[in-house]
Design a protein around this motif. Structure first.
Motif, PDB file in Angstrom:
ATOM      1  N   LYS A   1     -31.783   1.244   3.696  1.00 48.21           N
ATOM      2  CA  LYS A   1     -30.685   0.513   4.321  1.00 48.21           C
ATOM      3  C   LYS A   1     -30.530   0.839   5.808  1.00 48.21           C
ATOM      4  CE  LYS A   1     -26.787  -0.395   1.817  1.00 48.21           C
ATOM      5  NZ  LYS A   1     -25.759  -0.288   0.774  1.00 48.21           N
TER       6      LYS A   1
ATOM      7  N   LEU B   1     -24.753  -7.335  -0.451  1.00 49.12           N
ATOM      8  CA  LEU B   1     -24.806  -6.247  -1.419  1.00 49.12           C
ATOM      9  C   LEU B   1     -26.254  -5.794  -1.516  1.00 49.12           C
ATOM     10  CD1 LEU B   1     -22.348  -5.922  -3.403  1.00 49.12           C
ATOM     11  CD2 LEU B   1     -23.891  -6.685  -5.145  1.00 49.12           C
ATOM     12  N   HIS B   2     -26.528  -4.549  -1.178  1.00 52.44           N
ATOM     13  CA  HIS B   2     -27.916  -4.077  -1.251  1.00 52.44           C
ATOM     14  C   HIS B   2     -27.909  -2.682  -1.863  1.00 52.44           C
ATOM     15  CE1 HIS B   2     -31.865  -2.845   0.983  1.00 52.44           C
ATOM     16  NE2 HIS B   2     -32.063  -3.107  -0.295  1.00 52.44           N
ATOM     17  N   TYR B   3     -28.512  -2.544  -3.042  1.00 51.99           N
ATOM     18  CA  TYR B   3     -28.556  -1.216  -3.640  1.00 51.99           C
ATOM     19  C   TYR B   3     -29.703  -1.117  -4.617  1.00 51.99           C
ATOM     20  CZ  TYR B   3     -26.492  -3.153  -7.928  1.00 51.99           C
ATOM     21  OH  TYR B   3     -26.262  -3.880  -9.065  1.00 51.99           O
ATOM     22  N   ARG B   4     -29.984   0.107  -4.990  1.00 50.47           N
ATOM     23  CA  ARG B   4     -31.036   0.329  -5.969  1.00 50.47           C
ATOM     24  C   ARG B   4     -30.403   1.013  -7.171  1.00 50.47           C
ATOM     25  NH1 ARG B   4     -36.079   0.136  -6.897  1.00 50.47           N
ATOM     26  NH2 ARG B   4     -37.022   1.725  -8.220  1.00 50.47           N
ATOM     27  N   ALA B   5     -30.612   0.434  -8.363  1.00 49.84           N
ATOM     28  CA  ALA B   5     -30.077   1.042  -9.574  1.00 49.84           C
ATOM     29  C   ALA B   5     -31.138   1.969 -10.142  1.00 49.84           C
ATOM     30  CB  ALA B   5     -29.727  -0.042 -10.584  1.00 49.84           C
ATOM     31  N   GLU B   6     -30.717   3.169 -10.480  1.00 47.51           N
ATOM     32  CA  GLU B   6     -31.652   4.102 -11.081  1.00 47.51           C
ATOM     33  C   GLU B   6     -31.085   4.582 -12.391  1.00 47.51           C
ATOM     34  OE1 GLU B   6     -32.452   6.634  -7.761  1.00 47.51           O
ATOM     35  OE2 GLU B   6     -33.939   5.198  -7.035  1.00 47.51           O
TER      36      GLU B   6
ATOM     37  N   SER C   1     -33.923  -3.110  -7.788  1.00 50.53           N
ATOM     38  CA  SER C   1     -33.248  -3.268  -6.510  1.00 50.53           C
ATOM     39  C   SER C   1     -32.503  -4.589  -6.508  1.00 50.53           C
ATOM     40  CB  SER C   1     -34.245  -3.302  -5.364  1.00 50.53           C
ATOM     41  OG  SER C   1     -34.974  -2.106  -5.340  1.00 50.53           O
TER      42      SER C   1
ATOM     43  N   ARG D   1     -21.381  -4.781 -10.848  1.00 49.50           N
ATOM     44  CA  ARG D   1     -21.403  -4.332  -9.459  1.00 49.50           C
ATOM     45  C   ARG D   1     -20.851  -5.399  -8.506  1.00 49.50           C
ATOM     46  NH1 ARG D   1     -24.082   0.075  -6.853  1.00 49.50           N
ATOM     47  NH2 ARG D   1     -23.549  -0.145  -4.671  1.00 49.50           N
TER      48      ARG D   1
ATOM     49  N   TRP E   1     -35.968  -5.872   0.992  1.00 47.55           N
ATOM     50  CA  TRP E   1     -35.116  -5.144   0.056  1.00 47.55           C
ATOM     51  C   TRP E   1     -35.685  -3.774  -0.339  1.00 47.55           C
ATOM     52  CZ3 TRP E   1     -37.904  -9.522  -1.069  1.00 47.55           C
ATOM     53  CH2 TRP E   1     -38.872  -9.428  -2.069  1.00 47.55           C
TER      54      TRP E   1
ATOM     55  N   GLU F   1     -17.690  -4.890  -6.090  1.00 48.38           N
ATOM     56  CA  GLU F   1     -17.764  -5.025  -4.630  1.00 48.38           C
ATOM     57  C   GLU F   1     -16.748  -6.045  -4.117  1.00 48.38           C
ATOM     58  OE1 GLU F   1     -19.520  -3.217  -2.457  1.00 48.38           O
ATOM     59  OE2 GLU F   1     -20.367  -2.005  -4.091  1.00 48.38           O
TER      60      GLU F   1
END
Ligand code: ADP
Ligand code: MG
Length: 554
Positions: free
Chosen positions: A234, A260-265, A271, A350, A230, A354
């Motif tokens: 990507k 679902l793969h993302y990084r929240a900033e 992640s 999220r 992770w 999605e």
């Protein structure tokens, strides 16, 4: 050292072992995935405990898994330098099944026939005991981190196991060595290429590095790097990598339906790698069933018990890795921390977003998800007030006019008749009986669509006062509806609700006969073929909900 003590397996374990040994499960290769996943879990547990007790790591700070083949002795050995087990731990962990949902699983297995049983075992995650699918004897030699003594657990899987002390020199310095004495027809698992391919396919993404030796005196070769998938960009991750990781994180062997793969900033950094499973876990409605999302902090596994997602998303699998939760506090404190609730809020939003996107992009794929998990998602309609609208948008229904297809509320509203003021639904226990209900006659005769709600959760959310763009949900069993204002589709005259003298006599007769059993008897436009039906008062409780409450003794 003392003499080995012999113990009997717990009854459920004995049953499970019997099924394994008699091989209802055809894909035996899963044993390797299960043992590697246990070794990786043990390393992650030590990593976590070492946060508050760094001494546990000593000089051996690099956690790893080593696999050794011995074609001559026909053994396969998996060794980790993780947390390890004491003799007591072994009796507990390798003689019983602590896992939640075990009872549900055993009941389902008992009720199923051979090949269904095989599928169920696959879903349950066969665990340590799967070793007995390929081994006639399994030895587990383990030393708990920080302990001076080591123990040997040994069994042929036929009902009993022994536990004995072992000399320090015969045990790992820390952690667990599992030695499989392979069955004659399982010699393929001493073949280097077979094992290397299996590990890469099944366990290539466990977060601990793995080495392989093709025989005891050979040099170890790296076969998995232990990098956390992770944290990679990507672009460097293939669909196959994602699917492999799904299987190793979930223990399920199907293909994920959504990744679902993302990084929240921003305020909080974390992640997320989360999946909607492609198949329905058997224990989804087990009362003990909790969510299974894992929580990591800076790549250290903390717990899979934290409620990273609300209950109505308990089918999701995967993990959240936070960069800013504190590492040096207890699991309990993390669970209560406001930061975790902020993360939960973010990830929940999220996931729903999605799902919504998928519903637009790939309605058929989305329908499959709804088919598997709709009954769980609907719990959110009364549990999560804030996201009710988003959830209602995701909801799909079979209806009296949809011919078995799934319809959204928006589609329903767009097809409403002139003068129709409510979204009509019928709640019941199964679709066929619902469709045959006389309550629907008057609606069918006017071409009014009715949502068919067969899940037990339906009785609850419909009473939560939900509406869609000002259109309330209304049960077909509740009071007289808009029916008199909507023409019959075959052009017939509206049945009149004004009672003729004969009808008035009949109503009076029914009233005296039924006395207190009913609060009112009246003529109605809701029926076209049947003579009578039971309805609830306008303000009264829905009949189905009444039944549910009566069953639960309220
Ligand atoms: P699960 O992994 O789902 O808990 P398993 O049957 O795979 O179920 O394993 C049962 C238990 O045995 C684990 O929870 C763990 O406590 C213990 N165990 C198995 N293998 C190891 C190992 N290599 N190191 C430490 N503990 C282990
Ligand atoms: Mg396991």
């Amino acid at each position: 050292t003392s003499a080995p003590e012999t113990h009997a397996f717990e009854a459920d374990v004995a049953r499970l072992l019997h099924m394994m040994v008699h091989s209802v499960y055809s894909d035996k290769t899963v044993f390797l995935r299960e043992l590697v996943s246990n070794a990786a879990d043990a390393c992650e547990k030590l990593r976590y405990e070492a946060l508050s007790a760094p001494d546990l790591l000593g000089d051996e700070t690099r956690l790893a898994i080593a696999i050794t083949l011995d074609p001559e002795a026909r053994t396969l050995t998996i060794e980790d330098n993780g947390i390890g087990m004491t003799a007591d731990d072994m009796g507990e962990a390798l003689g019983t099944i602590a896992r939640s949902g075990t009872k549900a699983f055993m009941d389902r297995i008992a009720a199923s026939s051979g090949s269904d049983g095989a599928q169920l075992i696959g879903q349950f995650g066969v665990g340590f005991y799967s070793a007995f699918m390929v081994a006639s004897k399994v030895d587990v030699i383990s030393r708990r981190a920080g302990a001076d003594t080591a123990s040997l657990w040994s069994s042929d899987g036929l009902g009993t196991y022994t536990i004995a002390d072992v000399a320090a020199g015969d045990a790992p310095a820390r952690g667990t060595r599992v030695v499989l004495h392979l069955l004659e027809d399982a010699t393929t698992y001493t073949d280097r290429f077979t094992v290397e391919r299996l590990i890469k396919d099944q366990s290539g993404h466990v977060p601990v590095p793995i080495t392989l030796r093709e025989k005891p005196d050979a040099d170890p070769v790296d076969i998995a790097d232990g990098a956390a998938l992770w944290t990679k960009p990507k672009a460097d991750i293939s669909a196959g990598d994602y699917a492999d990781f799904y299987r190793s994180v979930s223990g399920q062997y199907d293909e994920p339906a959504l990744t679902l793969h993302y990084r929240a900033e921003g305020l909080h950094e974390y992640s997320v790698l989360a999946y909607v499973p492609g198949a329905k876990p058997f224990d989804l409605f087990d009362p003990d069933r909790n969510g299974r999302m894992k929580l990591y902090v800076k790549r250290v596994f903390i717990t899979d018990d934290a409620e990273v997602l609300p209950r109505y998303l308990r089918f999701m699998r995967g993990l959240v890795d936070s960069s800013d939760l504190p590492l040096n506090v207890s699991r309990e404190m993390i669970q209560e921390s406001p930061m975790l609730s902020a993360i939960r809020k973010g990830v929940t939003g999220r996931v729903l977003a999605e799902l919504d996107k998928l519903a637009t992009r790939d309605p058929e794929g989305y329908s499959k998800i709804w088919e598997n998990f709709g009954a769980v998602l609907k719990e959110g309609l009364y549990e999560d007030f804030e996201r009710r609208e988003a959830l209602l948008k995701l909801a799909r229904f079979k209806t009296t006019t949809s011919g078995g297809a799934w319809r959204s509320v928006a589609e329903y509203v767009a097809a409403m008749k002139d003068n129709q003021t409510a979204i009509y639904y019928a709640v019941g226990t199964d679709l066929d009986r619902l469709e045959a209900s006389p309550q629907l006659e008057g609606f069918r005769a006017r071409g009014i669509e009715v949502l068919l709600l067969p899940d037990s959760v339906d009785g609850f959310w419909v009473t939560a006062g939900i509406d869609h763009e000002g259109k309330p949900f209304k049960s077909v069993t509740q009071g007289a509806a808009d029916l008199s204002l909507i023409p019959l589709i075959n052009g017939a005259e509206q049945p009149t609700a004004d009672a003729t003298p004969e009808v008035a006599d009949f109503i009076a007769f029914v009233k005296t006969t039924l006395a207190d059993a009913v609060s009112e008897v009246r003529a109605s436009e809701r029926l076209t073929d049947s003579a009578v039906c039971l309805v609830a008062a306008d303000s009264g409780m829905d009949r189905q909900l009444e039944r549910i409450l009566a069953m639960s003794g309220q």
